[in-house]
Write a protein that holds these residues in place. Structure first.
Motif, PDB file in Angstrom:
ATOM      1  N   ASN A  27     -32.331  -0.898   2.476  1.00  0.00           N
ATOM      2  CA  ASN A  27     -33.429  -0.639   3.402  1.00  0.00           C
ATOM      3  C   ASN A  27     -34.607  -0.099   2.607  1.00  0.00           C
ATOM      4  OD1 ASN A  27     -32.065  -1.367   5.765  1.00  0.00           O
ATOM      5  ND2 ASN A  27     -31.042   0.612   5.807  1.00  0.00           N
ATOM      6  N   LYS A  28     -35.770  -0.646   2.900  1.00  0.00           N
ATOM      7  CA  LYS A  28     -36.962  -0.192   2.201  1.00  0.00           C
ATOM      8  C   LYS A  28     -37.235   1.266   2.536  1.00  0.00           C
ATOM      9  CE  LYS A  28     -40.419  -2.807   3.098  1.00  0.00           C
ATOM     10  NZ  LYS A  28     -41.443  -3.783   3.459  1.00  0.00           N
ATOM     11  N   PRO A  29     -37.777   2.016   1.572  1.00  0.00           N
ATOM     12  CA  PRO A  29     -38.084   3.424   1.834  1.00  0.00           C
ATOM     13  C   PRO A  29     -39.012   3.633   3.025  1.00  0.00           C
ATOM     14  CG  PRO A  29     -38.212   2.982  -0.506  1.00  0.00           C
ATOM     15  CD  PRO A  29     -38.003   1.659   0.189  1.00  0.00           C
ATOM     16  N   SER A  30     -39.944   2.719   3.231  1.00  0.00           N
ATOM     17  CA  SER A  30     -40.863   2.859   4.367  1.00  0.00           C
ATOM     18  C   SER A  30     -40.119   2.723   5.699  1.00  0.00           C
ATOM     19  CB  SER A  30     -41.972   1.814   4.277  1.00  0.00           C
ATOM     20  OG  SER A  30     -41.427   0.509   4.308  1.00  0.00           O
ATOM     21  N   VAL A  31     -39.111   1.854   5.733  1.00  0.00           N
ATOM     22  CA  VAL A  31     -38.316   1.679   6.954  1.00  0.00           C
ATOM     23  C   VAL A  31     -37.493   2.931   7.211  1.00  0.00           C
ATOM     24  CG1 VAL A  31     -36.465   0.338   8.017  1.00  0.00           C
ATOM     25  CG2 VAL A  31     -38.248  -0.831   6.714  1.00  0.00           C
ATOM     26  N   LEU A  32     -36.893   3.473   6.168  1.00  0.00           N
ATOM     27  CA  LEU A  32     -36.106   4.696   6.310  1.00  0.00           C
ATOM     28  C   LEU A  32     -36.971   5.855   6.800  1.00  0.00           C
ATOM     29  CD1 LEU A  32     -33.858   4.554   3.118  1.00  0.00           C
ATOM     30  CD2 LEU A  32     -33.204   4.065   5.478  1.00  0.00           C
ATOM     31  N   LYS A  33     -38.187   5.945   6.265  1.00  0.00           N
ATOM     32  CA  LYS A  33     -39.109   7.007   6.665  1.00  0.00           C
ATOM     33  C   LYS A  33     -39.487   6.865   8.136  1.00  0.00           C
ATOM     34  CE  LYS A  33     -43.576   8.983   5.376  1.00  0.00           C
ATOM     35  NZ  LYS A  33     -44.756   8.827   4.523  1.00  0.00           N
ATOM     36  N   ARG A  34     -39.731   5.628   8.567  1.00  0.00           N
ATOM     37  CA  ARG A  34     -40.096   5.382   9.964  1.00  0.00           C
ATOM     38  C   ARG A  34     -38.938   5.735  10.905  1.00  0.00           C
ATOM     39  NH1 ARG A  34     -40.839  -0.041  10.149  1.00  0.00           N
ATOM     40  NH2 ARG A  34     -38.877  -0.369  11.232  1.00  0.00           N
ATOM     41  N   LEU A  35     -37.718   5.336  10.530  1.00  0.00           N
ATOM     42  CA  LEU A  35     -36.555   5.643  11.360  1.00  0.00           C
ATOM     43  C   LEU A  35     -36.312   7.142  11.449  1.00  0.00           C
ATOM     44  CD1 LEU A  35     -34.064   2.855  10.235  1.00  0.00           C
ATOM     45  CD2 LEU A  35     -35.278   3.022  12.415  1.00  0.00           C
ATOM     46  N   LYS A  36     -36.508   7.822  10.322  1.00  0.00           N
ATOM     47  CA  LYS A  36     -36.326   9.268  10.300  1.00  0.00           C
ATOM     48  C   LYS A  36     -37.352   9.951  11.209  1.00  0.00           C
ATOM     49  CE  LYS A  36     -35.680  12.984   6.966  1.00  0.00           C
ATOM     50  NZ  LYS A  36     -35.725  13.376   5.553  1.00  0.00           N
ATOM     51  N   MET A  37     -38.590   9.464  11.178  1.00  0.00           N
ATOM     52  CA  MET A  37     -39.647  10.014  12.018  1.00  0.00           C
ATOM     53  C   MET A  37     -39.350   9.766  13.495  1.00  0.00           C
ATOM     54  SD  MET A  37     -42.490  11.692  12.028  1.00  0.00           S
ATOM     55  CE  MET A  37     -43.196  11.529  10.414  1.00  0.00           C
ATOM     56  N   GLU A  38     -38.893   8.557  13.823  1.00  0.00           N
ATOM     57  CA  GLU A  38     -38.556   8.245  15.210  1.00  0.00           C
ATOM     58  C   GLU A  38     -37.425   9.135  15.712  1.00  0.00           C
ATOM     59  OE1 GLU A  38     -37.661   4.088  15.227  1.00  0.00           O
ATOM     60  OE2 GLU A  38     -39.764   3.491  15.132  1.00  0.00           O
ATOM     61  N   HIS A  39     -36.444   9.372  14.863  1.00  0.00           N
ATOM     62  CA  HIS A  39     -35.327  10.238  15.243  1.00  0.00           C
ATOM     63  C   HIS A  39     -35.808  11.670  15.474  1.00  0.00           C
ATOM     64  CE1 HIS A  39     -31.274  11.751  15.530  1.00  0.00           C
ATOM     65  NE2 HIS A  39     -31.557  12.659  14.613  1.00  0.00           N
ATOM     66  N   ALA A  40     -36.696  12.143  14.617  1.00  0.00           N
ATOM     67  CA  ALA A  40     -37.221  13.500  14.757  1.00  0.00           C
ATOM     68  C   ALA A  40     -37.993  13.648  16.070  1.00  0.00           C
ATOM     69  CB  ALA A  40     -38.116  13.837  13.568  1.00  0.00           C
ATOM     70  N   ILE A  41     -38.765  12.639  16.417  1.00  0.00           N
ATOM     71  CA  ILE A  41     -39.523  12.671  17.672  1.00  0.00           C
ATOM     72  C   ILE A  41     -38.570  12.684  18.868  1.00  0.00           C
ATOM     73  CG2 ILE A  41     -41.082  11.317  19.147  1.00  0.00           C
ATOM     74  CD1 ILE A  41     -42.461  10.395  16.530  1.00  0.00           C
ATOM     75  N   TYR A  42     -37.519  11.869  18.786  1.00  0.00           N
ATOM     76  CA  TYR A  42     -36.520  11.801  19.852  1.00  0.00           C
ATOM     77  C   TYR A  42     -35.831  13.146  20.050  1.00  0.00           C
ATOM     78  CZ  TYR A  42     -32.134  10.560  22.151  1.00  0.00           C
ATOM     79  OH  TYR A  42     -31.063  10.512  22.999  1.00  0.00           O
ATOM     80  N   VAL A  43     -35.431  13.777  18.956  1.00  0.00           N
ATOM     81  CA  VAL A  43     -34.753  15.071  19.029  1.00  0.00           C
ATOM     82  C   VAL A  43     -35.694  16.129  19.596  1.00  0.00           C
ATOM     83  CG1 VAL A  43     -33.740  16.919  17.635  1.00  0.00           C
ATOM     84  CG2 VAL A  43     -33.092  14.538  17.227  1.00  0.00           C
ATOM     85  N   GLN A  44     -36.947  16.076  19.177  1.00  0.00           N
ATOM     86  CA  GLN A  44     -37.929  17.050  19.653  1.00  0.00           C
ATOM     87  C   GLN A  44     -38.136  16.908  21.169  1.00  0.00           C
ATOM     88  OE1 GLN A  44     -41.814  16.676  17.875  1.00  0.00           O
ATOM     89  NE2 GLN A  44     -42.091  18.893  17.887  1.00  0.00           N
ATOM     90  N   LYS A  45     -38.181  15.667  21.652  1.00  0.00           N
ATOM     91  CA  LYS A  45     -38.323  15.457  23.100  1.00  0.00           C
ATOM     92  C   LYS A  45     -37.118  15.998  23.858  1.00  0.00           C
ATOM     93  CE  LYS A  45     -41.339  11.418  23.100  1.00  0.00           C
ATOM     94  NZ  LYS A  45     -41.447   9.978  23.413  1.00  0.00           N
ATOM     95  N   LEU A  46     -35.929  15.794  23.313  1.00  0.00           N
ATOM     96  CA  LEU A  46     -34.723  16.312  23.958  1.00  0.00           C
ATOM     97  C   LEU A  46     -34.755  17.834  24.045  1.00  0.00           C
ATOM     98  CD1 LEU A  46     -31.797  14.176  22.477  1.00  0.00           C
ATOM     99  CD2 LEU A  46     -32.730  14.101  24.774  1.00  0.00           C
ATOM    100  N   ARG A  47     -35.189  18.473  22.987  1.00  0.00           N
ATOM    101  CA  ARG A  47     -35.234  19.935  22.965  1.00  0.00           C
ATOM    102  C   ARG A  47     -36.277  20.473  23.940  1.00  0.00           C
ATOM    103  NH1 ARG A  47     -34.368  21.003  16.523  1.00  0.00           N
ATOM    104  NH2 ARG A  47     -32.140  20.571  16.544  1.00  0.00           N
ATOM    105  N   LEU A  48     -37.383  19.752  24.093  1.00  0.00           N
ATOM    106  CA  LEU A  48     -38.414  20.182  25.040  1.00  0.00           C
ATOM    107  C   LEU A  48     -37.923  20.036  26.476  1.00  0.00           C
ATOM    108  CD1 LEU A  48     -41.695  18.790  23.455  1.00  0.00           C
ATOM    109  CD2 LEU A  48     -41.007  21.176  23.691  1.00  0.00           C
ATOM    110  N   GLU A  49     -37.117  19.006  26.743  1.00  0.00           N
ATOM    111  CA  GLU A  49     -36.593  18.803  28.093  1.00  0.00           C
ATOM    112  C   GLU A  49     -35.576  19.885  28.458  1.00  0.00           C
ATOM    113  OE1 GLU A  49     -35.027  14.862  28.297  1.00  0.00           O
ATOM    114  OE2 GLU A  49     -37.000  13.926  28.203  1.00  0.00           O
ATOM    115  N   GLU A  50     -34.872  20.408  27.488  1.00  0.00           N
ATOM    116  CA  GLU A  50     -33.889  21.456  27.740  1.00  0.00           C
ATOM    117  C   GLU A  50     -34.546  22.749  28.229  1.00  0.00           C
ATOM    118  OE1 GLU A  50     -31.539  22.163  24.291  1.00  0.00           O
ATOM    119  OE2 GLU A  50     -30.313  20.383  24.568  1.00  0.00           O
ATOM    120  N   GLU A  51     -35.708  23.036  27.709  1.00  0.00           N
ATOM    121  CA  GLU A  51     -36.380  24.297  28.034  1.00  0.00           C
ATOM    122  C   GLU A  51     -37.006  24.298  29.373  1.00  0.00           C
ATOM    123  OE1 GLU A  51     -39.150  24.917  24.885  1.00  0.00           O
ATOM    124  OE2 GLU A  51     -37.598  25.381  23.459  1.00  0.00           O
TER     125      GLU A  51
END
Length: 63
Positions: free
Chosen positions: A39-63
């Motif tokens: 996997n190209k580094p740019s693809v890995l970086k994008r997937l990591k960013m998408e995952h971080a955004i997803y986790v952040q949204k989940l944490r905001l919904e919990e509060e």
């Protein structure tokens, strides 16, 4: 190496479940699958960013 101590009279299926759980936690299969394709580094970086955004949204919904 994974070692699963089996007690006297313990069910073999139970020991096998313990082994499978320990093996899963090591992440060997996950790493093997990741190494099968490049996997190209740019693809890995994008997937990591998408995952971080997803986790952040989940944490905001919990509060």
């Amino acid at each position: 190496m994974i070692i699963v101590p089996v007690k006297e009279g313990e069910n073999i299926e139970k020991a096998l479940k313990k082994f499978k759980r320990k093996f899963e936690k090591t992440g060997v299969v996950k790493e093997l699958r990741a190494r099968q394709q490049f996997n190209k580094p740019s693809v890995l970086k994008r997937l990591k960013m998408e995952h971080a955004i997803y986790v952040q949204k989940l944490r905001l919904e919990e509060e």
